[in-house]
Design an enzyme around this catalytic site. Structure first.
Site, short mmCIF file in Angstrom:
data_model
loop_
_atom_site.label_atom_id
_atom_site.label_comp_id
_atom_site.label_asym_id
_atom_site.label_seq_id
_atom_site.Cartn_x
_atom_site.Cartn_y
_atom_site.Cartn_z
N GLU A 46 -12.82 105.29 -4.57
CA GLU A 46 -14.02 104.91 -5.31
C GLU A 46 -15.25 105.99 -5.12
O GLU A 46 -15.50 106.45 -4.13
CB GLU A 46 -14.53 103.62 -4.53
CG GLU A 46 -15.66 102.64 -4.98
CD GLU A 46 -15.85 101.36 -4.12
OE1 GLU A 46 -16.84 100.83 -4.50
OE2 GLU A 46 -15.35 101.36 -3.09
N LYS A 115 -17.23 97.90 -11.68
CA LYS A 115 -16.95 96.89 -10.43
C LYS A 115 -17.39 95.56 -10.59
O LYS A 115 -18.92 95.46 -10.90
CB LYS A 115 -17.28 97.71 -8.94
CG LYS A 115 -16.89 96.92 -7.80
CD LYS A 115 -17.38 97.79 -6.68
CE LYS A 115 -16.79 97.26 -5.29
NZ LYS A 115 -17.13 97.90 -4.09
N TYR A 121 -21.83 93.31 3.15
CA TYR A 121 -21.81 93.53 4.49
C TYR A 121 -23.22 94.45 4.98
O TYR A 121 -23.67 94.84 4.20
CB TYR A 121 -20.51 93.95 4.87
CG TYR A 121 -19.42 93.39 4.06
CD1 TYR A 121 -19.15 92.24 3.93
CD2 TYR A 121 -18.47 94.44 3.81
CE1 TYR A 121 -18.26 91.77 3.20
CE2 TYR A 121 -17.27 93.76 2.76
CZ TYR A 121 -17.11 92.52 2.86
OH TYR A 121 -16.14 92.11 2.16
N CYS A 170 -12.25 98.35 -5.36
CA CYS A 170 -12.42 97.82 -3.80
C CYS A 170 -12.43 96.62 -3.71
O CYS A 170 -11.43 95.99 -3.80
CB CYS A 170 -13.58 98.69 -3.38
SG CYS A 170 -13.52 98.67 -1.29
N ASN A 469 42.79 66.95 5.42
CA ASN A 469 43.29 65.38 5.26
C ASN A 469 43.79 64.99 6.27
O ASN A 469 43.27 63.79 7.09
CB ASN A 469 44.19 65.68 4.02
CG ASN A 469 43.69 65.73 2.56
OD1 ASN A 469 44.48 66.34 1.98
ND2 ASN A 469 42.40 65.63 2.32
N GLU A 483 33.26 89.60 -3.18
CA GLU A 483 34.59 89.37 -3.92
C GLU A 483 34.55 88.53 -5.02
O GLU A 483 35.34 88.50 -6.02
CB GLU A 483 35.44 88.54 -2.70
CG GLU A 483 35.72 89.48 -1.55
CD GLU A 483 36.53 88.81 -0.33
OE1 GLU A 483 37.19 89.60 0.36
OE2 GLU A 483 36.59 87.53 -0.23
N LYS A 616 36.82 82.46 -12.54
CA LYS A 616 36.74 82.12 -11.27
C LYS A 616 35.32 81.65 -10.49
O LYS A 616 35.30 80.73 -9.86
CB LYS A 616 37.23 83.29 -10.36
CG LYS A 616 38.62 83.48 -10.57
CD LYS A 616 39.20 84.82 -9.82
CE LYS A 616 40.63 85.39 -10.19
NZ LYS A 616 41.01 86.53 -9.39
#
Length: 656
Positions: A46, A115, A121, A170, A469, A483, A616
C-alpha cells in the site's frame, strides 16, 4: 499461463518514507527481477511509491507531484516489459485525496482502484488524509500523462489469456463485507491486496486465518503484499508480509522482520479455481440476483455496473518455470497438528460404524484379517468403535482364512494382532473348499488365472457373510478408496460387505494411519506388529508364495505404485484436470523418484482401469466419506459403467 497456472509475485521493496525517487528505483529493481523469472502480475504494498507512514506529508503538494512523476517514470520503465504491475500511490481527484492501487502494463496506466474502507485507529487515522472510494463520483482525470477514468464501481481486469483479477486495499479485507466478496462473485479469480499492517502479538496468526478464509470463501487466489523494513517505526513496526493463497491454502509466504527486500513468487491454478466454482452450487447460487425484497450480497452486485478492462496482448510467451511444489501425497493431511488430523479421521470412521451398529442393534462384527494394511486399519476402527460404545471386544470376530498364497509373515501378523487386541479369533482354512469348487466347475488348479484368484476371494466373503448370519453380526468391509478406483477387488468378493469403513481412505493414507496407530499405542506388542504390517509388501496373496515362502504376488508390481495412483486419483476427482496437466504435475512432483516414462505408463493403466471398473463402484456398500474425495455412487462420483476412456487415453498418447 501454462496448464492454467499463472505466475504471480508479492513484493516487499526497500522503502524510505517520502523519498519517491528511492522508492521508484527499488520498485523497478523488483519488477526487473520478477519479469526475468516469468512473473505475469506483481503487486506491491500500500502506498509503495511514497511509503505508507508519511502522515501529514500527504497534504504536501510537492509529495503529490513527485509521486506523479515517479509513476510517469515507472510507465516508461515498463514499456518493453511483459509484466503487469500493481503499485500503491496517493492520487488527487478534485477535492479528494485517494489511497489508490495503480494497474500498469507495457507503459500504460490501465486502471486506478481507490481504497474503500479507511481505518480509524489511533496509529492509522487514514481519514485525516484520505477519502473513501464511496465519496468518489465517476469521472475522468489526467494523471501521469494519461486520461484515466476513476470510479467507485467495482473493477475487474482481464489478462490476454482470459484470467481475471481485481484489487482491494488493506483494511478492505477486514471489513464485514469486503469488496473481494463482490469482486469474486462478479468473476474475479485472483484478488490482489496492497497492504500496510503493523505487527502486534497474535495479529499475524489472525491475518493468515483471515486471508485463508477469504480465499476459501470466494474460491479465489489471494495475493497479499504488506509493507516491511523502511517504514517509520515511530509508534508501530511493520514486519513485511507477502502471502499467496489459493482456495484457502497457503501456497507461499515471506519471512517477516527481514531487513532486505523480498520477492515471493509462485503460481495460482486458475483452472482449479474455475473447476471448484463450477462444482460448488453455493458459489453459483450466490451469483444469482436475490428475490425482490430480500437483502444480500448478490443484490448489491446486481445493482453495480462492473467495469471490465482488457489488458493488451503480451509478446510471445516465454518459457514457463514452475516455482511452487505439488504434494506427492495430496490425500495425507498437511496440518501443524498431525495427531489431531489422524484422530479426526479415525473418529469419522468410528462414528459411522457406531451409528450402523446401533441402528442394526448388532453386538458383533465379523471381519476378515489377512495381516495386510487394509484389514488392519479396519480392525483398529472396529476396536475403537466397540470401546466407544462400551461393547466387549470379544464381540469382534476376526477371521483369518489361509489360502494358496498366504505367507507365514502375514499369517503370523494377523494372529498376533488379533490376540494382542483381545478379540475373538477364528481360523478357517479355505484351500480344501476352493479345491472342491474348482472340481465342481471343472477348473484346473494349476492354472493361476483370474478364476483361480477370484474363487478364493469369493470363498472368503461367503464365509464372512454366513458367519454374520450365524452370529447376528455385521460384516465389516476392508477395501480402500485406491482399490475401488482401480477396480483392484473381486466383484462380489472383497468388493462386498455390510459396511465399508475404509471406502473413503486411499492406500497412501491407510499406510499413514496404521503407522500413526503404531506410534501412539501403549502396547509394545501391538506396536511391533503394526510396524511389520506397514513394512510388508502390499499383496492380495492369491497366488502361491515363492520358493522361500515369501510374497510373490506384489500388487504394486502389477497395477503400479499406489502413491502415483493416489496422485492421479486426487486430481481427477477433486479438480477434474485433463490427463496432460496431471502428467505435467506428476513429472514435477515425482522428479528424481520416477522417470517420466514410468509415470506415463502407470497413468495409462490408471485411466484404463478407472473407466473399465466403474461397474464395481456402481454397487458399493455404505461407507463413510473421510476426505474431500469419495467414489460413492450415491454421493461424490456418479459415472455410467459404460463410459469410454477414449479421449483421455488419446491425450496420453500425445505425451512423451
Amino acid at each position: 499461463m501454462k496448464h492454467g497456472l499463472i505466475k504471480v509475485a508479492a513484493a516487499i521493496p526497500a522503502v524510505k518514507v517520502a523519498d519517491t525517487k528511492f522508492n521508484l528505483i527499488e520498485t523497478e529493481k523488483q519488477i526487473a527481477i520478477a519479469e526475468g523469472q516469468g512473473v505475469e502480475i506483481i503487486v506491491f504494498p500500500e502506498l509503495s511509491i511514497t511509503g505508507y507512514t508519511c502522515q501529514d506529508l500527504f497534504q504536501q503538494q510537492l509529495l503529490l507531484d513527485d509521486t506523479e512523476q515517479a509513476v510517469i517514470d515507472l510507465l516508461e520503465f515498463t514499456r518493453q516489459l511483459d509484466i503487469t504491475v500493481i503499485v500503491g500511490a496517493p492520487v488527487a481527484v478534485g477535492a479528494l485525496l485517494l489511497n489508490c492501487a495503480l494497474v500498469i502494463q507495457q507503459g500504460k496506466l490501465l486502471g486506478i482502484v481507490a481504497k474503500t474502507f479507511l481505518p480509524n485507529y489511533s496509529e492509522f487515522y487514514e481519514k485525516r488524509w484520505f477519502a473513501s472510494s464511496q465519496d468518489l463520483r465517476p469521472q475522468h482525470i489526467r494523471f501521469a500523462g494519461n486520461n484515466i477514468r476513476v470510479t467507485p464501481e467495482l473493477q475487474i481486469f482481464r489478462t490476454s489469456e482470459g484470467a481475471t483479477f481485481a484489487i482491494e486495499i488493506c483494511e478492505d479485507v477486514w471489513a464485514p463485507t469486503p469488496p473481494s466478496n463482490h469482486l469474486a462473485l462478479a468473476g474475479a479469480e485472483i484478488i490482489f491486496n496492497l497492504s500496510t499492517s503493523d505487527e502486534l502479538i497474535g495479529k499475524h496468526t489472525y491475518l493468515k486465518s483471515l486471508l485463508a478464509q477469504q480465499s476459501a470463501r470466494t474460491i479465489s487466489g489471494y495475493v497479499y503484499s504488506s509493507s516491511g523494513f523502511g517504514e517509520s517505526t515511530q509508534d508501530v513496526v511493520f514486519g513485511g508480509n507477502a502471502l499467496i493463497f489459493e482456495n484457502g491454502s497457503l501456497v507461499k509466504q515471506s519471512e517477516r522482520f527481514q531487513i532486505d527486500p523480498q520477492l515471493v513468487i509462485s503460481e495460482i491454478d486458475i483452472e482449479n479455481l474455475r473447476s471448484e466454482r463450477r462444482t460448488n452450487s453455493t458459489f453459483v447460487n450466490a451469483q444469482r440476483p436475490v428475490a425482490s425484497g430480500l437483502a444480500g450480497v448478490t443484490g448489491q452486485i446486481d445493482e453495480l455496473a462492473l467495469h471490465v478492462d482488457c489488458l493488451p496482448p503480451l509478446k510471445p510467451m516465454r518459457e514457463f518455470t514452475l516455482t511452487r511444489e505439488f504434494d506427492q501425497h495430496p490425500f495425507i493431511p498437511k496440518t501443524e497438528n498431525m495427531q489431531e488430523s489422524c484422530d479426526e479421521i479415525y473418529n469419522i470412521q468410528v462414528s459411522g460404524l457406531a451409528k450402523r451398529l446401533v441402528h442394526t442393534n448388532c453386538k458383533s462384527a465379523i471381519i476378515g484379517i489377512s495381516g495386510g494394511l487394509d484389514s488392519t486399519l479396519a480392525l483398529l476402527v472396529v476396536v475403537k468403535t466397540f470401546d466407544k460404545l462400551g461393547l466387549d471386544r470379544k464381540g469382534i470376530v476376526g477371521v483369518t482364512m489361509p489360502g494358496f498364497g498366504t505367507t507365514g509373515r502375514t499369517y503370523k501378523n494377523a494372529m498376533a494382532l488379533m490376540e494382542h487386541l483381545g478379540i475373538t479369533i477364528r481360523e478357517i482354512d479355505i484351500k480344501a473348499s476352493v479345491l472342491q469348487h474348482f472340481k465342481d466347475i471343472g477348473h484346473d488348479p494349476e492354472v493361476h488365472d483370474s478364476t483361480y484368484e477370484n474363487a478364493q476371494a469369493r470363498e472368503r466373503t461367503q464365509i464372512l457373510m454366513d458367519l454374520s448370519n450365524q452370529m447376528n453380526g455385521l460384516v465389516i468391509g476392508t477395501g480402500d478408496l485406491s482399490e475401488l478406483a482401480l477396480g483392484w477387488c473381486t466383484y462380489n468378493g472383497d468388493h462386498m460387505s455390510m459396511y465399508a469403513v475404509n471406502a473413503g481412505v486411499p492406500k497412501t493414507l491407510t499406510q499413514y494411519l496404521v503407522r500413526y496407530a503404531a506410534d501412539t499405542t501403549k502396547d509394545e506388542n501391538v506396536r511391533k506388529t503394526l510396524i511389520d504390517i506397514v513394512e510388508t509388501p502390499i499383496s492380495p496373496e492369491l497366488k502361491p508364495a515363492d520358493d522361500k515362502g515369501e510374497i510373490a504376488q506384489k500388487t504394486e508390481d502389477l497395477v503400479g505404485p499406489y502413491e502415483l495412483h493416489d496422485f492421479f486419483l486426487y486430481y481427477v476427482l477433486r479438480c477434474g484436470f485433463r490427463p496432460s496437466k496431471i502428467y505435467w504435475m506428476a513429472q514435477n512432483a515425482f522428479r528424481g523418484v520416477y522417470p517420466d516414462s514410468v509415470i506415463l505408463h502407470w497413468m495409462r493403466i490408471f485411466f484404463r482401469r478407472f473407466f473399465s471398473q466403474q461397474f464395481k463402484r456402481s454397487c458399493l456398500p455404505d461407507g463413510p466419506k473421510v476426505g474431500s474425495v469419495s467414489l460413492s455412487p450415491r454421493g461424490d462420483w456418479r459415472m455410467p459403467s459404460d463410459a469410454m476412456s477414449t479421449n483421455w487415453l488419446n491425450e496420453l498418447e500425445g505425451l512423451s
